[in-house]
Design an enzyme around this catalytic site. Structure first.
Site: not given
Length: 436
Positions: A192, A206, A210
């Site tokens: 996960g 991603d 940032k």
């Protein structure tokens, strides 16, 4: 911001009740008395927006939930909206609506801020409301507030870090267990730690969002995600891991933001070799870490869980307390970061150290020919190692070169010249080296 009764509760709407939102809901409801003591007034959760009313968690009052998020953020008397939906379109409309209605916002949405942060910060300042986003970068690690408040009297020169737990886990397993990229990714997905579609993580999107936020805060100028040079990790192989080990390094996907000597800003995301002596080298698993250099504070290191429902919710609730305190006092902190107007340098004008690896014909004079190419483009070679590739019948040699600090455009020019050389026997592998 309208005046309110000092004893009245701070009214809060939660937008999104997924992994992070569910943990925020848990913290707000189970720690209500402690939060009230921290804020000085009770926190009243007036509504939770979900995609479907079938998503109402067991044991919760179903009347608290709505599938009409737009009406919730426009509700009269609302003080704070916590946006945990993700994405840019729907979340952007809701955040803009909340601000327009005089509602302060707490968000963990790095994609939204990386793309539209400048306009949202300006809107929040114009409306006299807060826009807080500690959880948008590195989960539970407190990095936004130090950059936004603690270090504003200093000059930050470099912020470099591991800001994506999925890619750090993958590279860590490729190193410690000698897995291929595909094997490590599959393991992360089973646990996960990686999405079914891992593109945002493994291709660096991603981390780029940032990096844009970190650069904007660190250097007081607006940097958008599409100005961040981006390179993912999907092309990395066990050979790259072994090459890093031979060089005394480990491979990491880094977000690197720097204030250059000429006053411009550099922001980039790419795989990098990090010397084992550097603090970032030992960061393992899905952890995040951020290494910071400032003129006066010198070296600072921040380490912690970079993702996960509970750690991220911790940062969200920390922002909620701060914004609620501001709301109680009738004040708002400045949101906009663009106090300076610095240009973002193109990647070609950024300097780094480089590790290059390629196979050449094992003949007299080849090394001199390679050295001549680097000299022609003003790239100084720090070390050269030659070895015989395994399983290759012909007379070839593998060269591994480490450069001194060099300009990206000059190194790329070397690669272009080498690529057309008759002695080259395979593709050239380039990996940047940071933290030297």
């Amino acid at each position: 911001m309208a005046e309110r009764d000092e004893a009245a509760p701070i009214r809060v709407a939660l937008l999104g009740c997924g992994t992070v939102g569910g943990n925020v809901l848990r913290l707000v409801t189970t720690h209500a008395e402690e939060l009230a003591a921290q804020v000085g007034r009770p926190i009243e959760l007036v509504g939770v927006a979900v995609r479907s009313l079938d998503e109402v968690p067991a044991g919760m009052d179903p009347t608290l939930f709505t599938d009409d998020a737009a009406s919730l953020v426009a509700r009269d008397g609302l003080d704070i909206a916590i946006e945990l939906i993700g994405g840019t379109e729907v979340a952007g409309r809701l955040v803009r609506s909340a601000i327009a209605h005089g509602v302060s916002v707490v968000t963990a949405n790095k994609a939204l801020l990386g793309a539209h942060g400048d306009a949202l910060f300006a809107a929040a300042d114009a409306a006299g409301v807060d826009l807080y986003y500690e959880a948008a970068v590195a989960g539970a690690i407190p990095i936004i507030r130090p950059l936004r408040e603690s270090l504003v009297g200093d000059q930050v020169t470099t912020v470099m870090g591991i800001v994506n737990g999925t890619t750090n886990y993958i590279l860590d397993k490729m190193t410690s267990e000698q897995l291929s990229f595909e094997q490590a990714l599959a393991q992360a997905q089973r646990l996960g730690l990686a999405e079914a579609d891992p593109t945002a993580d493994v291709e660096g999107f991603d981390a780029a969002s940032k990096a844009a936020i970190l650069a904007s805060l660190s250097f007081h100028t607006w940097v958008s995600a599409d100005q961040v040079y981006r390179e993912g990790i999907t092309h990395l192989t066990p050979d790259d891991i072994r090459a890093a080990e031979r060089a005394g390094c480990v491979l990491k996907l880094l977000a690197v933001t720097q204030l250059l000597d000429d006053g411009r800003v550099s922001a980039r995301v790419h795989p990098a070799m990090v010397p084992r002596t550097h603090p970032l080298a030992s960061v393992s698993g899905a952890y995040n870490a951020i290494f910071l250099l400032a003129r006066e504070a010198d070296r600072l290191m921040f380490l912690g869980p970079g993702a996960g429902g509970a750690p991220t919710a911790s940062a969200v609730v920390g922002d909620l307390v701060t914004v609620a305190r501001n709301r109680r006092r009738g004040v708002a902190s400045p949101s906009r970061v663009a106090a300076a107007s610095r240009a973002v340098a193109p990647m070609g004008e950024v300097s780094s150290h480089y590790h290059l690896r390629f196979v050449v014909a094992d003949e007299p004079g080849i090394l001199a020919s390679v050295a001549a190419v680097f000299a022609a483009h003003r790239v100084s070679v720090r070390t050269v190692n030659q070895s015989a590739p395994e399983g290759t019948p012909e007379a070839v040699a593998q060269l591994s070169l480490m450069t001194h600090l060099a300009r990206e455009a000059d190194v790329q020019a070397c690669l272009a010249d080498l690529d057309g050389s008759p002695f080259l026997r395979g593709p050239i592998t380039l990996i940047r080296v940071e933290g030297v």
